[in-house]
Scaffold this motif. Structure first.
Motif, PDB file in Angstrom:
ATOM      1  N   TYR A   1       0.848  -1.363   0.057  1.00  0.00           N
ATOM      2  CA  TYR A   1       0.067  -0.183  -0.010  1.00  0.00           C
ATOM      3  C   TYR A   1       0.904   1.110  -0.063  1.00  0.00           C
ATOM      4  O   TYR A   1       1.827   1.310   0.717  1.00  0.00           O
ATOM      5  CB  TYR A   1      -0.965   0.050   1.341  1.00  0.00           C
ATOM      6  CG  TYR A   1      -2.207  -0.841   1.155  1.00  0.00           C
ATOM      7  CD1 TYR A   1      -3.464  -0.694   0.712  1.00  0.00           C
ATOM      8  CD2 TYR A   1      -1.975  -2.285   1.701  1.00  0.00           C
ATOM      9  CE1 TYR A   1      -4.285  -1.503   0.657  1.00  0.00           C
ATOM     10  CE2 TYR A   1      -2.806  -3.133   1.829  1.00  0.00           C
ATOM     11  CZ  TYR A   1      -4.167  -2.944   1.373  1.00  0.00           C
ATOM     12  OH  TYR A   1      -5.051  -3.662   1.259  1.00  0.00           O
TER      13      TYR A   1
ATOM     14  N   PHE B  54       0.684   5.297   0.881  1.00  0.00           N
ATOM     15  CA  PHE B  54       0.015   6.264   1.506  1.00  0.00           C
ATOM     16  C   PHE B  54       0.417   7.646   1.148  1.00  0.00           C
ATOM     17  O   PHE B  54       1.549   7.973   1.277  1.00  0.00           O
ATOM     18  CB  PHE B  54      -0.155   6.050   2.874  1.00  0.00           C
ATOM     19  CG  PHE B  54      -0.890   4.834   3.370  1.00  0.00           C
ATOM     20  CD1 PHE B  54      -2.288   4.916   3.779  1.00  0.00           C
ATOM     21  CD2 PHE B  54      -0.580   3.723   3.194  1.00  0.00           C
ATOM     22  CE1 PHE B  54      -2.829   4.065   4.209  1.00  0.00           C
ATOM     23  CE2 PHE B  54      -1.099   2.281   3.882  1.00  0.00           C
ATOM     24  CZ  PHE B  54      -2.442   2.976   4.142  1.00  0.00           C
TER      25      PHE B  54
ATOM     26  N   ASN C 139      -0.969  11.508   2.561  1.00  0.00           N
ATOM     27  CA  ASN C 139      -1.597  12.130   3.662  1.00  0.00           C
ATOM     28  C   ASN C 139      -2.517  11.088   4.293  1.00  0.00           C
ATOM     29  O   ASN C 139      -3.824  11.403   4.504  1.00  0.00           O
ATOM     30  CB  ASN C 139      -2.427  13.235   3.022  1.00  0.00           C
ATOM     31  CG  ASN C 139      -1.678  14.350   2.385  1.00  0.00           C
ATOM     32  OD1 ASN C 139      -0.528  14.417   2.883  1.00  0.00           O
ATOM     33  ND2 ASN C 139      -2.002  14.920   1.239  1.00  0.00           N
TER      34      ASN C 139
ATOM     35  N   ASP D  47      -3.948   8.451   3.248  1.00  0.00           N
ATOM     36  CA  ASP D  47      -4.968   7.950   2.524  1.00  0.00           C
ATOM     37  C   ASP D  47      -4.242   6.940   1.522  1.00  0.00           C
ATOM     38  O   ASP D  47      -3.145   7.211   0.731  1.00  0.00           O
ATOM     39  CB  ASP D  47      -5.340   9.011   1.573  1.00  0.00           C
ATOM     40  CG  ASP D  47      -6.640   9.942   2.241  1.00  0.00           C
ATOM     41  OD1 ASP D  47      -7.078   9.445   3.211  1.00  0.00           O
ATOM     42  OD2 ASP D  47      -6.478  11.306   1.728  1.00  0.00           O
TER      43      ASP D  47
ATOM     44  N   GLU E 258      -3.583   4.191  -1.602  1.00  0.00           N
ATOM     45  CA  GLU E 258      -4.108   4.257  -3.102  1.00  0.00           C
ATOM     46  C   GLU E 258      -4.263   2.843  -3.390  1.00  0.00           C
ATOM     47  O   GLU E 258      -4.106   1.813  -2.182  1.00  0.00           O
ATOM     48  CB  GLU E 258      -2.402   4.342  -3.976  1.00  0.00           C
ATOM     49  CG  GLU E 258      -2.186   5.776  -4.080  1.00  0.00           C
ATOM     50  CD  GLU E 258      -0.855   6.078  -4.781  1.00  0.00           C
ATOM     51  OE1 GLU E 258      -0.399   5.096  -5.456  1.00  0.00           O
ATOM     52  OE2 GLU E 258      -0.602   7.225  -4.833  1.00  0.00           O
TER      53      GLU E 258
END
Length: 1191
Positions: free
Chosen positions: A615, A617, A619, A621, A623
């Motif tokens: 994964y 990230f 901020n 969040d 992708e």
């Protein structure tokens, strides 16, 4: 290591499983259960279209799912023979079936049933040749792989539960139902009982849960590592180095254990069973993992009611668990010893044949590998341009028995060259490296070392030279210390042994901050480089790994359960008590995380590995995840580099670039898609909204491809690429569109395309310049030859020489010569000829060079190194370096040539040099070399002196007389050479040819007299020593041949040489010859001389007196006959042995053949030594009897 459940397979009809076994070579999984259930499964990894999805991340499907029919009751024991692809199973009624693979399916090969008892355990030897089967009633059967019984045994009054072969197949361990373990040899003879130290102070009945002995087939974690694991159902275990180990590793797992098993390389022991849960009032299934030294690595909780069996996969990356009517699979992410620095992956592995760990430095761009062998490797840590190897020092390297164990930190560059190393007295369990510091921590203390980098080195040394206070580069702190940063710490390793209530469990560092995690969840924050304790933060977990972002403002924490949380170090907030607190945990949490890496150029960007997904990230969040099982190496410019270490370590000596993955984050992929599918304007807007230097570069490159110079210049400005801006300006100055396209193609390294465009434009010069810049000289030659007129000679010559350099750099000297000849590069030609040892070619080159050419001295020096004096001198003379030519002759011991050169060119210092070298040889007692030196330099007198001194030494040592005679002859011949030299010199000095003949002899004599007044005696008596030993040998030869009269006369002549020969030898020989000749008068005189000489001691004189008395009591001391001869000058009658006439003082020469005086005028004379002999006597001889020159 990290472990997580990844897959679950259900068994039909909810049939409960009792055992599971994974074939470690072929990958088959056998599971046995209730109602005669026996299945063979095979999980095969699907080959994905995406090359990045490999290893554990690739999907796996059941390629085999075969139910084997044959057992009527619960299958209890399943064991594989991987070497011979056989499966052996047994059920609760004692039925044993051996299964074999035939055409992709498993079939019964053999069946056996004792019908007496149940089989409790079966084990194959490590080589798969023998199987041992133990029954509950104490029966033991050992059989061969082809089904033949080798031996059987009944162990009385014992119930057997377990069996295991030793690593070498020489011993058997039998586990008893009462918990005892007995050791037998491979033939079934009892050896001893194994001591179970782990059961000390244990009461009540215990059962053996498992015995597993690792056979070392994949090498060892470290030399002399424990390999024999024994565990009991109460959770007590011991790991031993061998069956008689008195100091085993003891473990109390606190579990109810059902089975244990080593992984494929003996680095992890899995202990499976159940444990009382504190939260839930029931047992939970767990698998604990331990190192061979008893350190706990991980705990895996497994759902279900009862865990009955476990088995490792062959590569150690998965483990199968039999729970109720399911097979669970867990993936393992090992803690490899690896690192990544300067585009180099550093990893270690063990070889079965070596005790050291093999550390590979794999340069990923060129594919080159550098291998180091390291003993007792603890860890590999890399950062920036450096890699740190932490090792345990050998116990026998300079340590006394009472000394502390030492550890070594070795700082290497990216090709494995050690730059600096330090010995420390504490174990470096946790290590971090920054650009300037190494931090190594034990559980109680941490050590900080500021290492020297080549860039900083000069400045630091300058500061020290100026007398500034030397800053200590090494410091040690206890974890409970509160350093202020004022440099108060000394290098005191005793701090490492002071206990603490809250141990260190992880460290990480950046250029500004050092973070140390403690087991309680406290995080100590220190400033670098001053090392002051800035703050203490608290988190509600036990951290396992820490990582700081690029500005050291945010900390990532992975705890021991694999949960990732983030902690903001600089945020200030007010707590419930109204106090201001610095540092806040962010609302972010991810589970099953085993690796993470912050971006090097973005504070908000990081990548993490969660199970088999990566994964990214931004901020906080995420992708879309990417399937991967790689370890993250580097994250920069929106690109992640990860390495599939699992795949690399399958063939560690030949790493493939396929196992290095490059991945792009979403914004980079989106920008690329927009540029390809939509257009530059929209892509530029998207990049403006999501700015990053990498995206601007992407836009600049796309604009260049479309020759949109305005947009590309703006983009290059935004990504601060000065060279790019300059390139765009240069393109703007070009008028031709095709020319611009060619330049852009070259910019993007599409050189063939660029060259083709230039050629199509008929600009061969530009194509040549392009290839020259690239250093592709072979292509340069092709292009120059292809054009009309054969190309520019200067450029062609440059190209030939460059190709020559290419081959010379690769030490292909023969090929290099071909091109240097065409390029007329004489300097490199000389070097190639020398390397090829083609000295004829080198000589031809020297001959072809003009006088005073700058290359001639170098060629001369080459000839000197291989001892080719003549050629070296010729080359030196050609460049008028006479002094060096003389020095070369001296160095190569060609003194005659050196003297000749010195005389020809009037060099005066040759004699001093000669004398100095001769003195050096004599100092080392190398007289013969000194003689040869003087002889070659025509210093015959000095050579003769040395030769005569050797003869004198030999005569004192009573060496064979013939050898002494030869040495005297050589010395005399040197004197004769001196005479010849004088004559020659005087002849050359004579002014006219007419005078020369007459003057030569006289002038030569006069010059000799002038030069050698001090050596007159030596010159006049040159042959005296040779004569003495010649006549001494002649007298003895005549005596032994029976010519006693001749022998006596020769011995009488020897009396003249009592200064050279020992008088005792002379008169002993004379007395013996006279006695034999019945000349007792002469014999009597000889005895008188012997009795009166001082050379004999008292007892020897008495012996001679006794012998004389014995002879002369029998014989009167008178000669029986005296032969007389007439003096040819005065007619006086003389004894025929007399060498002079007392009347006229005439001297008679002695015949060198007979030893008689020559009184005739007719005689023969030797041309060399000028000695005479009777003509009648010399006729039969071919050489002179004295000097041995040809007649």
């Amino acid at each position: 290591m990290f472990i997580y459940l990844s897959k679950k397979i259900a068994i039909p009809n909810n049939t409960k499983l009792r055992c599971v076994s994974w074939n470690r070579e072929q990958g088959y999984i056998a599971c046995g259960g209730e109602n005669g259930l026996l299945k063979v499964l095979k999980l095969e990894i699907q080959t994905s279209k995406d090359a990045k999805i490999r290893g554990l991340a690739a999907p796996s499907n059941l390629s085999m799912n075969q139910t084997l029919e044959g057992h009527g009751a619960a299958v209890q024991v399943v064991t594989w023979n991987a070497h011979h692809q056989k499966l052996t199973t047994s059920d609760q009624f004692g039925l044993i079936i051996v299964w074999m693979l035939y055409k992709g399916s498993w079939f019964e090969e053999m069946i056996n049933n004792r019908n007496k008892s149940v089989v409790r355990s079966m084990a194959w030897t490590p080589d798969g040749q023998k199987i041992c089967i133990v029954y509950e009633d104490g029966a033991v059967i050992v059989g061969s792989v082809d089904g033949n019984r080798i031996w059987g045994k009944e162990i009385k009054a014992m119930q057997l539960t377990n069996v295991e072969w030793s690593w070498d197949g020489r011993h058997l361990l039998f586990g008893m139902s009462n918990g005892e373990i007995h050791i037998y040899d491979s033939q079934g003879n009892f050896c001893s009982k194994l001591t179970t130290y782990c059961l000390t102070n244990v009461t009540g009945a215990v059962k053996i849960a498992g015995i597993d002995w690792y056979n070392g087939s994949f090498g060892y974690v470290e030399p002399n590592c424990p390999t024999l694991a024994i565990c009991f159902d109460n959770g007590r275990a011991q790991i031993m180095k061998h069956e008689n180990d008195e100091n085993p590793v003891l473990i109390d797992t606190g579990m109810s254990v059902v089975q244990i098993q080593w992984n494929h390389r003996g680095s992890a022991l899995a202990v499976a069973g159940s444990q009382k849960s504190v939260q839930q009032d029931k047992d939970i299934n767990v698998v604990q993992f331990y190192t061979p030294f008893g350190e706990h690595m991980r705990t895996l909780k497994v759902p279900g009611k009862e865990l009955t069996s476990i088995s490792w996969e062959g590569g150690g990356l998965r483990i199968a668990l039999a729970v109720d009517s399911f097979i669970y699979f867990a993936n393992i992410r090992p803690d490899y010893k690896w690192g990544y620095c300067d585009k180099t992956v550093v990893y270690s592995f063990s070889k079965p044949a070596r005790t050291e760990q093999c550390v590979v430095f794999w340069e990923t761009t060129t594919g080159e590998r550098y291998i180091k062998y390291v003993r007792n490797l603890i860890s590999v840590t890399a950062y920036g341009d450096h890699c740190l190897l932490a090792t345990r020092a050998d116990e026998n390297t300079g340590q006394d028995a009472g000394d502390l164990q030492q550890y070594v930190l070795v700082l290497c560059n990216s090709i494995g060259t050690p730059l600096e190393s330090k010995y420390i007295d504490m174990e470096p369990i946790y290590v971090a490296v920054t650009r300037t510091h190494v931090i190594a921590a034990s559980r109680e203390a941490f050590y900080v070392w500021q290492f020297k980098t080549p860039k900083k080195l000069s400045a630091m040394e300058v500061n020290q030279a100026m007398g500034r206070k030397k800053d200590s580069r090494e410091r040690v702190y206890h974890i409970d210390d509160t350093p202020s940063g004022a440099g108060e710490s000394m290098l005191d390793f005793s701090k490492a042994f002071a206990p603490t209530g809250d141990s260190i469990c992880c460290v990480c560092a950046s250029d500004k901050v050092l973070m140390i995690g403690r087991e309680s969840g406290t995080l100590n924050r220190y400033s670098l480089p001053h090392l002051a304790l800035v703050n203490k933060h608290t988190v509600n977990c036990r951290p396992h790994a820490l990582s700081l972002n690029c500005t050291s403002a945010r900390l990532a924490i992975i705890d021991i359960a694999g949960i990732l949380t983030l902690f903001d170090l600089d945020t200030k907030w007010v707590n419930s008590d109204g106090q201001e607190v610095q540092g806040q945990k962010l609302e972010f949490e991810r589970k099953d995380v085993w690796d993470m890496k912050w971006a090097e150029d973005n504070t908000e960007l990081f990548a993490m590995m969660e199970k088999t997904r990566m994964y990214i990230f931004r901020n906080l969040d995420p992708e879309e995840p990417i399937l991967s099982s790689g370890y993250i190496c580097h994250f920069e410019n929106l690109q992640i580099t990860s390495v599939l270490l699992d795949e690399i370590l399958k063939t560690p000596e030949t790493p493939s670039k396929d196992n290095l993955l490059g991945m792009e984050i979403k914004s980079l992929r989106d920008s690329r898609d927009l540029l390809e599918k939509v257009g530059i304007e929209d892509a530029a807007q998207f990049i403006e909204d999501n700015p990053h230097p990498r995206l601007w570069r992407l836009l600049a490159e796309a604009s260049l491809e479309n020759l949109d110079l305005k947009m590309s210049e703006q983009a290059f400005v935004r990504c601060k690429d000065y060279q790019g801006i300059e390139f765009v300006k240069r393109l703007g100055n070009l008028q031709s569109e095709v020319m611009r396209s060619a330049e852009v193609a070259a910019y993007f390294k599409r050189f063939e395309e660029s060259e083709r465009m230039y050629m199509d434009m008929d600009r061969r010069d530009l194509a040549v310049n392009l290839r020259v810049k690239l250093g592709d000289w072979f292509r340069v030659v092709q292009l120059l030859k292809a054009g009309s007129g054969g190309g520019d000679d200067t450029q062609l010559q440059l190209a030939w020489n460059a190709i020559g350099d290419y081959y010379a750099d690769r030490q292909k000297w023969g090929k290099a010569v071909t091109y240097y000849l065409q390029g007329n590069n004489q300097e490199r030609l000389a070097e190639c000829y020398y390397m090829l040892e083609d000295f004829i070619g080198l000589q031809k080159l020297a001959d072809s060079l003009p006088e005073n050419h700058r290359l001639l001295p170098d060629i001369s020096a080459m000839f000197v190194t291989v001892g080719m004096c003549q050629e070296a001198v010729a080359a030196y003379l050609k460049c008028h370096q006479v002094k060096k030519a003389v020095d070369c002759c001296v160095e190569l011991n060609q003194w005659d040539q050196a003297v000749e050169l010195a005389k020809t060119h009037s060099i005066k210092e040759i004699d001093n040099l000669l004398a100095r070298y001769a003195a050096h040889l004599l100092e080392k007692d190398k007289k013969l070399q000194a003689i040869e030196l003087y002889r070659k330099a025509s210093h015959f007198i000095e050579a003769a002196k040395l030769m005569f001194s050797i003869a004198v030494d030999y005569s004192k040592k009573k060496v064979k007389p013939l050898r002494i005679k030869k040495i005297y002859v050589l010395g005399a011949l040197l004197i004769e050479s001196y005479h010849e030299q004088m004559k020659l010199t005087s002849r050359l000095k004579a002014k006219s040819k007419k005078k020369a003949e007459a003057a030569s002899a006289l002038a030569g004599l006069l010059e000799e007299e002038a030069m050698a007044t001090s050596d007159t005696k030596l010159i006049d008596n040159a042959w005296r020593g040779a004569e003495a030993y010649h006549f001494f040998l002649l007298a003895q030869r005549q005596l032994y041949q029976g010519y006693v009269d001749a022998s006596m006369k020769t011995a009488l002549h020897l009396r003249e040489y009592d200064d050279i020969l020992d008088p005792v030898d002379i008169y002993s020989l004379l007395g013996l010859a006279a006695c034999a000749n019945r000349a007792f008068g002469t014999c009597s005189k000889a005895f008188i001389k012997l009795e009166s000489t001082d050379a004999l001691n008292q007892s020897q004189q008495e012996q001679y007196e006794a012998l004389a008395l014995e002879i002369f009591t029998k014989h009167s001391p008178k000669d029986s006959r005296i032969n007389k001869s007439e003096c040819p000058n005065c007619d006086t009658m003389l004894p025929d042995w007399s060498s002079s006439c007392p009347s006229c003082d005439a001297k008679f020469p002695t015949c060198i053949v007979t030893g008689r005086p020559i009184m005739d005028n007719l005689f023969w004379m030797c041309d060399t030594c000028k000695h005479r002999a009777y003509e009648s006597e010399i006729r039969s001889a071919t050489t002179c009897p004295l000097c041995h020159s040809q007649i």
